[in-house]
Design a protein around this motif. Structure first.
Motif, PDB file in Angstrom:
ATOM      1  N   GLU A 254     -13.516 -44.725 -31.932  1.00  0.00           N
ATOM      2  CA  GLU A 254     -13.414 -45.095 -30.512  1.00  0.00           C
ATOM      3  C   GLU A 254     -14.788 -45.385 -29.915  1.00  0.00           C
ATOM      4  O   GLU A 254     -14.908 -46.166 -28.964  1.00  0.00           O
ATOM      5  N   LEU A 255     -15.822 -44.764 -30.450  1.00  0.00           N
ATOM      6  CA  LEU A 255     -17.161 -44.962 -29.908  1.00  0.00           C
ATOM      7  C   LEU A 255     -17.685 -46.380 -30.146  1.00  0.00           C
ATOM      8  O   LEU A 255     -18.695 -46.777 -29.558  1.00  0.00           O
ATOM      9  N   LEU A 256     -17.018 -47.133 -30.991  1.00  0.00           N
ATOM     10  CA  LEU A 256     -17.405 -48.526 -31.223  1.00  0.00           C
ATOM     11  C   LEU A 256     -16.901 -49.442 -30.114  1.00  0.00           C
ATOM     12  O   LEU A 256     -17.237 -50.627 -30.084  1.00  0.00           O
ATOM     13  N   HIS A 257     -16.088 -48.887 -29.204  1.00  0.00           N
ATOM     14  CA  HIS A 257     -15.648 -49.621 -28.014  1.00  0.00           C
ATOM     15  C   HIS A 257     -16.600 -49.284 -26.875  1.00  0.00           C
ATOM     16  O   HIS A 257     -16.755 -48.117 -26.509  1.00  0.00           O
ATOM     17  N   ARG A 258     -17.227 -50.293 -26.316  1.00  0.00           N
ATOM     18  CA  ARG A 258     -18.288 -50.079 -25.337  1.00  0.00           C
ATOM     19  C   ARG A 258     -17.841 -49.241 -24.143  1.00  0.00           C
ATOM     20  O   ARG A 258     -18.582 -48.387 -23.661  1.00  0.00           O
ATOM     21  N   ASP A 259     -16.618 -49.449 -23.654  1.00  0.00           N
ATOM     22  CA  ASP A 259     -16.191 -48.719 -22.459  1.00  0.00           C
ATOM     23  C   ASP A 259     -16.089 -47.215 -22.724  1.00  0.00           C
ATOM     24  O   ASP A 259     -16.490 -46.394 -21.891  1.00  0.00           O
ATOM     25  N   LEU A 261     -17.669 -45.569 -25.191  1.00  0.00           N
ATOM     26  CA  LEU A 261     -19.023 -45.099 -25.468  1.00  0.00           C
ATOM     27  C   LEU A 261     -19.765 -44.816 -24.162  1.00  0.00           C
ATOM     28  O   LEU A 261     -20.392 -43.758 -24.001  1.00  0.00           O
ATOM     29  N   ASN A 262     -19.675 -45.730 -23.217  1.00  0.00           N
ATOM     30  CA  ASN A 262     -20.375 -45.567 -21.949  1.00  0.00           C
ATOM     31  C   ASN A 262     -19.812 -44.415 -21.128  1.00  0.00           C
ATOM     32  O   ASN A 262     -20.566 -43.683 -20.480  1.00  0.00           O
ATOM     33  N   SER A 263     -18.482 -44.254 -21.142  1.00  0.00           N
ATOM     34  CA  SER A 263     -17.875 -43.198 -20.336  1.00  0.00           C
ATOM     35  C   SER A 263     -18.232 -41.808 -20.850  1.00  0.00           C
ATOM     36  O   SER A 263     -18.223 -40.840 -20.088  1.00  0.00           O
ATOM     37  N   LEU A 264     -18.584 -41.702 -22.135  1.00  0.00           N
ATOM     38  CA  LEU A 264     -18.974 -40.412 -22.686  1.00  0.00           C
ATOM     39  C   LEU A 264     -20.473 -40.180 -22.572  1.00  0.00           C
ATOM     40  O   LEU A 264     -20.912 -39.138 -22.082  1.00  0.00           O
ATOM     41  N   PHE A 265     -21.275 -41.142 -22.998  1.00  0.00           N
ATOM     42  CA  PHE A 265     -22.718 -40.928 -23.087  1.00  0.00           C
ATOM     43  C   PHE A 265     -23.480 -41.328 -21.827  1.00  0.00           C
ATOM     44  O   PHE A 265     -24.616 -40.890 -21.633  1.00  0.00           O
ATOM     45  N   ALA A 290     -25.197 -56.661 -39.678  1.00  0.00           N
ATOM     46  CA  ALA A 290     -24.468 -55.547 -39.069  1.00  0.00           C
ATOM     47  C   ALA A 290     -23.702 -56.048 -37.847  1.00  0.00           C
ATOM     48  O   ALA A 290     -24.249 -56.782 -37.021  1.00  0.00           O
ATOM     49  N   LYS A 291     -22.437 -55.641 -37.761  1.00  0.00           N
ATOM     50  CA  LYS A 291     -21.583 -56.044 -36.648  1.00  0.00           C
ATOM     51  C   LYS A 291     -20.811 -54.840 -36.117  1.00  0.00           C
ATOM     52  O   LYS A 291     -20.312 -54.032 -36.891  1.00  0.00           O
ATOM     53  N   THR A 292     -20.735 -54.740 -34.802  1.00  0.00           N
ATOM     54  CA  THR A 292     -19.897 -53.743 -34.129  1.00  0.00           C
ATOM     55  C   THR A 292     -20.043 -52.367 -34.782  1.00  0.00           C
ATOM     56  O   THR A 292     -19.080 -51.732 -35.190  1.00  0.00           O
ATOM     57  N   SER A 293     -21.269 -51.893 -34.883  1.00  0.00           N
ATOM     58  CA  SER A 293     -21.531 -50.623 -35.552  1.00  0.00           C
ATOM     59  C   SER A 293     -22.557 -49.812 -34.780  1.00  0.00           C
ATOM     60  O   SER A 293     -23.344 -50.353 -33.995  1.00  0.00           O
ATOM     61  N   LEU A 294     -22.536 -48.493 -35.008  1.00  0.00           N
ATOM     62  CA  LEU A 294     -23.584 -47.599 -34.524  1.00  0.00           C
ATOM     63  C   LEU A 294     -24.444 -47.218 -35.721  1.00  0.00           C
ATOM     64  O   LEU A 294     -23.958 -46.608 -36.671  1.00  0.00           O
TER      65      LEU A 294
END
Length: 372
Positions: A254-259, A261-265, A290-294
């Protein structure tokens, strides 16, 4: 804030044998560079707490190494700060504790000697970003004896047994509490966080000693919901419950979805802190992509990475393809290797020319120090 924080490091270790076989639940790596305890510690620090303790149970060496003196959370101080309690104690308490009440009995002297008015109890398997000042204000407003933090969410039958559910009246008071039920649907789900006056908590512990109570959820919440004034504070932000390998994988992705990720961090309540490491920037080879990765610092990426979470110090060889996977610290992937829906623990090594394919609903787990 005039509150003491008490953190339980291992309330769900029995259900996460893969991830917690050699570490405490609190020390499970998450999100590329964090540990689960980082979220609980950061919530407390951002809320103004400067005195807290961690009650450990087993396999707590990596947790102690990670937290250290607490300086990365501004908790290294002469007064207050953070203490880590081992699982054993003197007197009649022998062996590992059984439940939160049994754990609290062993730190009763620490609680009694604290001057703070309120106590916040929290587990480490719930991930969210909250301001506890709002919870304490609600606790005072309702003249509550126990204030429980919860969120409204859908649960599935196969995971409901790991949760505590609240039935709440129009005034916000709990009138029924279900512990580890088998059900599904939309419920008020406990975040395993409670606020109490310190004096009230001391009375609970003495009562538990007198009656040999051990489990907080059963012996206090569920069985005495009518006797105590238990009010419920609703949390409405991002929430994740890490209670199995499957939930760990799903919530990590789920953290790979920007919304999300932002709502948590990047919530208004404050950032998430973790132990600082002096790692060099990640090095990408000339043919790397690299694509869509942390991807954390200190990595060497020479292959292709997509929709994955890569922790510090990971090496990905030439012509290797990593998709939908989580590679923990210091994993090494050889050349011409393909990974899909894989979780590697720390220091795993996958040699050249390997093909490992898991499933999104059942990722394949590779143990620490394994060689494939």
């Amino acid at each position: 804030m005039n509150a003491l924080g008490i953190i339980f490091s291992d309330m769900q270790d029995w259900n996460m044998t893969e991830l917690a076989s050699h570490r405490s639940v609190a020390a499970i790596p998450y999100g590329g560079r964090y540990r689960l305890i980082d979220f609980t510690l950061s919530n407390m620090v951002n809320s103004g707490l400067n005195k807290m303790c961690i009650i450990t149970k087993s396999n707590y060496r990596s947790l102690m190494e990670h937290v250290g003196s607490g300086k990365d959370w501004d908790l290294s101080r002469k007064k207050g700060g953070i203490l880590i309690f081992p699982p054993y104690a003197l007197g009649e308490n022998h062996g590992l504790f059984q439940g939160r009440l049994d754990a609290l009995k062993r730190v009763l002297h620490y609680i009694s000697s604290s001057k703070e008015k309120y106590v916040i109890l929290s587990d480490c398997d719930m991930i969210y970003n909250i301001d506890y000042n709002d919870v304490i204000r609600y606790h005072i407003e309702k003249d509550s004896e126990i204030t429980a933090v919860y969120t409204k969410t859908n649960i599935e039958r196969d995971t409901s047994v790991h949760k505590t559910l609240y039935e709440i009246d129009d005034d916000g008071r709990a009138n029924d509490i279900l512990v580890n039920p088998i059900t599904e649907g939309n419920y008020n789900v406990s975040l395993n966080t409670w606020v109490m006056n310190k004096d009230f908590l001391e009375k609970l512990i003495y009562d538990a000693i007198a009656h040999n109570y051990k489990d907080f959820s059963y012996d206090v919440l569920a069985s005495r919901v009518s006797a105590f004034k238990i009010y419920c504070y609703e949390y409405t932000g991002y929430y994740a419950h890490i209670d199995s390998l499957k939930s760990y994988y799903n919530h990590s992705m789920e953290l790979l979805h920007r919304d999300k990720l932002n709502s948590l961090f990047y919530a208004k309540t404050g950032p998430i802190y973790t132990k600082t490491k002096d790692s060099p920037p990640t090095k990408y080879g000339k043919d790397a992509e690299a694509k869509t990765s942390l991807i954390a610092s200190g990595c060497i990426i020479e292959g292709y990475v997509e929709n994955s979470i890569i922790f510090r110090g990971v090496k990905v060889g030439k012509n290797s393809v990593i998709k939908n996977s989580i590679l923990m610290q210091h994993t090494t992937v050889g050349e011409n290797t393909q990974l899909d829906s894989i979780i590697t623990d720390t220091y795993a090594m996958i040699n050249d020319d390997r093909v490992l394919l898991g499933y999104s609903n059942c990722p394949f787990f590779i143990k620490r120090y394994s060689i494939v």
